[in-house]
Design a protein around this motif. Structure first.
Motif, short mmCIF file in Angstrom:
data_model
loop_
_atom_site.label_atom_id
_atom_site.label_comp_id
_atom_site.label_asym_id
_atom_site.label_seq_id
_atom_site.Cartn_x
_atom_site.Cartn_y
_atom_site.Cartn_z
N HIS A 245 1.31 -0.86 -0.34
CA HIS A 245 0.42 0.23 -0.13
C HIS A 245 1.20 1.12 -0.15
CE1 HIS A 245 -3.57 -2.43 0.27
NE2 HIS A 245 -3.28 -2.99 1.28
N PHE A 246 2.27 1.16 -0.05
CA PHE A 246 3.14 2.03 -0.17
C PHE A 246 3.80 2.81 -1.99
CE2 PHE A 246 4.42 0.61 3.89
CZ PHE A 246 5.28 2.38 4.32
N TYR A 247 2.81 4.50 -2.11
CA TYR A 247 2.98 5.00 -2.99
C TYR A 247 4.03 5.81 -2.74
CZ TYR A 247 -1.41 2.24 -3.58
OH TYR A 247 -2.32 1.76 -4.56
N LEU A 248 4.59 6.42 -4.29
CA LEU A 248 4.99 7.61 -4.94
C LEU A 248 3.63 8.88 -5.22
CD1 LEU A 248 8.09 6.81 -5.79
CD2 LEU A 248 8.07 7.88 -4.23
N GLY A 249 3.50 9.96 -4.94
CA GLY A 249 3.18 10.69 -6.04
C GLY A 249 3.24 11.82 -6.32
N TYR A 250 2.33 12.39 -7.29
CA TYR A 250 3.52 13.73 -7.66
C TYR A 250 2.39 14.27 -8.92
CZ TYR A 250 5.79 16.89 -10.37
OH TYR A 250 6.63 18.16 -10.94
N THR A 251 2.31 16.04 -8.09
CA THR A 251 1.24 16.53 -8.87
C THR A 251 1.48 17.67 -9.18
OG1 THR A 251 -0.61 15.97 -6.55
CG2 THR A 251 -0.98 18.04 -8.12
N GLN A 252 1.39 18.58 -9.85
CA GLN A 252 2.11 19.89 -10.61
C GLN A 252 0.67 20.47 -11.17
OE1 GLN A 252 4.89 19.65 -13.57
NE2 GLN A 252 4.48 20.66 -14.50
N THR A 253 0.58 21.85 -10.21
CA THR A 253 -0.47 22.67 -10.55
C THR A 253 0.80 24.12 -10.46
OG1 THR A 253 -1.46 21.61 -8.65
CG2 THR A 253 -2.66 24.11 -9.79
N PHE A 275 3.25 8.03 0.74
CA PHE A 275 2.42 7.69 1.18
C PHE A 275 2.48 6.20 1.56
CE2 PHE A 275 0.48 9.07 -2.15
CZ PHE A 275 -0.59 8.98 -3.07
N TRP A 276 1.57 5.77 2.85
CA TRP A 276 0.96 4.48 2.73
C TRP A 276 -0.90 4.63 2.60
CZ3 TRP A 276 -3.42 2.45 5.90
CH2 TRP A 276 -3.31 0.70 5.48
N ARG A 277 -1.61 4.06 1.90
CA ARG A 277 -2.67 4.31 1.11
C ARG A 277 -3.83 2.95 0.99
NH1 ARG A 277 -6.28 8.37 -0.75
NH2 ARG A 277 -8.14 7.18 -1.45
N LYS A 278 -4.80 3.16 2.09
CA LYS A 278 -5.88 1.89 2.05
C LYS A 278 -6.79 2.83 1.41
CE LYS A 278 -6.37 -2.68 3.71
NZ LYS A 278 -6.17 -3.47 4.63
N ASP A 279 -7.64 2.26 0.63
CA ASP A 279 -9.04 2.34 0.64
C ASP A 279 -10.22 2.34 1.48
OD1 ASP A 279 -8.38 3.97 -1.33
OD2 ASP A 279 -8.99 2.25 -2.78
N SER A 280 -9.52 0.84 1.74
CA SER A 280 -10.84 0.18 3.52
C SER A 280 -10.11 -0.09 4.17
CB SER A 280 -12.30 -0.60 2.02
OG SER A 280 -12.51 -1.16 3.42
N ILE A 281 -9.81 0.49 5.59
CA ILE A 281 -9.63 -0.73 6.39
C ILE A 281 -10.73 -1.43 7.69
CG2 ILE A 281 -7.32 1.05 6.44
CD1 ILE A 281 -8.23 2.64 8.72
#
Length: 434
Positions: A245-253, A275-281
């Motif tokens: 559940h670990f991700y690399l994210g990138y946002t450019q505004t 970040f670590w992310r899980k849609d349903s814990i």
């Protein structure tokens, strides 16, 4: 990093590296597609029949799943046994938007006394499925390798055979072996994927991706690109591990001035994160209520040097409280709590953007999307962002993407001018991800 003149005049050069992130979706077909989740089960064991219900009509479709499916089990001797499969999906009725689908699942128990390969028919449906019911380890089909040599079609030497001979070079290039593997062994059954396929499967949407324009105090545009990359692909998608559940994210505004002669960028924000992310814990028994979680570290910078340099770093935690409506929509409340660190350049950032982003989102399946963000900082400083999106597939244009409108009022629309309050402005345009 100082923004160059080329970047100011040609903003899409900044976006070009990310255009390759798009992936085409297959065309949905009307009707119901059934499949057996398992390939092997003995008498007395449970199996699952899954169904995807597609809607490619021109309007919203309502479909009610039957509580039971009537199954016929047929062996190669012509014997037929009948049993029932019970619906496991909590909500029987679904409103399916145009060009969308919903999933259902039924559970059945393999009747006693069945042996060998069974053809499974759903009564009333033109569907024939297959299940091997031999005891585990003794199946000549799914549990043991083929001991006899595999004979290629058209290799008998009979000149009147309707099967053409297989090109030997192509067979060898495909990695064929002299003896076939067992189905349950997993050897040679998972199709080889290219590097691009592996990359595409790990990429997914993150924050909204859009391009909108407005004309307050001169023509201007705001656009954003965002994606996340999954660091580990689970070996068992139904049972992912913690580190899957670990991700690399990138946002450019970016805020783009279309009124001035040189059409410069006002400012651009580069926002990588880990970040670590899980849609349903956690989820309710009916699965209509579920709670997700995202937590990690993010950095934001405007990429400039000297007096114009701005940066922000924070650790965040974001619980996500979701309610799933029966008509095919989800309401999400997701407050993001931030703890700022390493804020030497602009340590008063929290005085203008606060420490909590209150986020609310209502999203219909392939339909209307409404979202809002609100935060309150020192001395009553408030920031509000409201957006609305409607799929262009459901308009006469019949295009991909969404018609997208966005209202912004408050602080830190750009990092460079985060201390300046931006008056309320509405912009409209196109969103790839609302």
């Amino acid at each position: 990093m100082q923004t160059t003149k080329t970047q100011r005049k040609h903003p899409f050069l900044l976006a070009a590296p990310f255009i390759v992130l798009g992936a085409a979706l297959g065309t949905a077909q009307a009707g119901v597609n059934y499949q057996l989740r398992q390939v092997h089960a003995s008498s007395g064991e449970s199996v699952n029949i899954d169904a995807l219900v597609f809607n490619d009509t021109g309007s919203l479709m309502t479909w009610t799943a039957p509580r039971n499916l009537v199954l016929q089990w047929r062996d190669n001797a012509g014997n037929v046994v009948r049993s029932l499969a019970e619906l496991e999906t909590p909500n029987r009725q679904a409103s399916i938007p145009v060009n969308n689908f919903t999933a259902y699942s039924w559970r059945a128990v393999v009747p006693n006394g069945l042996k060998g390969l069974q053809a499974v028919n759903i009564e009333g449906e033109r569907v024939m499925l297959a299940l091997d019911t031999n005891s585990q380890g003794n199946s000549p089909i799914t549990s043991t390798p083929a001991v006899a040599a595999v004979v290629d079609a058209g290799a008998s030497g009979n000149p009147r055979s309707p099967d053409p001979a297989l090109p030997a070079a192509q067979v060898a290039a495909a990695g064929a072996s002299e003896h076939g593997p067992a189905i349950n062994s997993g050897q040679g059954l998972r199709p080889a994927t290219s590097s691009f396929e592996n990359f595409r499967n790990a990429i997914s949407a993150h924050d909204p991706t859009y391009f909108v324009v407005g004309n307050k105090d001169g023509n201007n545009a705001r656009f954003q690109l965002s994606f996340k990359y999954r660091l580990h692909s689970p070996s068992d998608p139904n049972n992912p591990r913690f580190y899957d559940h670990f991700y690399l994210g990138y946002t450019q505004t970016a805020l783009w001035d279309l009124h001035s002669d040189s059409k410069p960028f006002v400012d651009t924000t580069y926002n990588p994160s880990l970040f670590w992310r899980k849609d349903s814990i956690w989820e309710s028994e009916q699965k209509s209520v579920f709670v997700g979680l995202a937590t990690g570290y993010e950095h934001a910078s405007n990429g400039k040097a000297g007096a114009d340099s701005r940066s922000m770093n924070d650790f965040f935690i974001q619980p996500e409280f979701n309610y799933r409506f029966d008509h095919g929509a989800t309401l999400t409340f997701a407050p993001r709590v931030k703890h700022y660190v390493f804020m030497g350049e602009n340590d008063d950032w929290a005085d203008y953007r606060g420490r909590v982003d209150w986020r609310l989102r209502y999203a219909q399946d392939n339909g209307l999307v409404l979202s809002g963000l609100y935060n309150r900082a020192s001395q009553g400083r408030e920031t509000k962002e409201i957006s609305i999106a409607w799929p262009l597939k459901r308009t006469p244009l019949n295009m991909n993407g969404y018609l997208y409108g966005q209202y912004f009022s408050g602080y830190a629309e750009t990092m460079l001018g985060y201390r300046e309050r931006s008056p309320g402005q509405f912009r409209i345009g196109l969103a790839l991800v609302p």
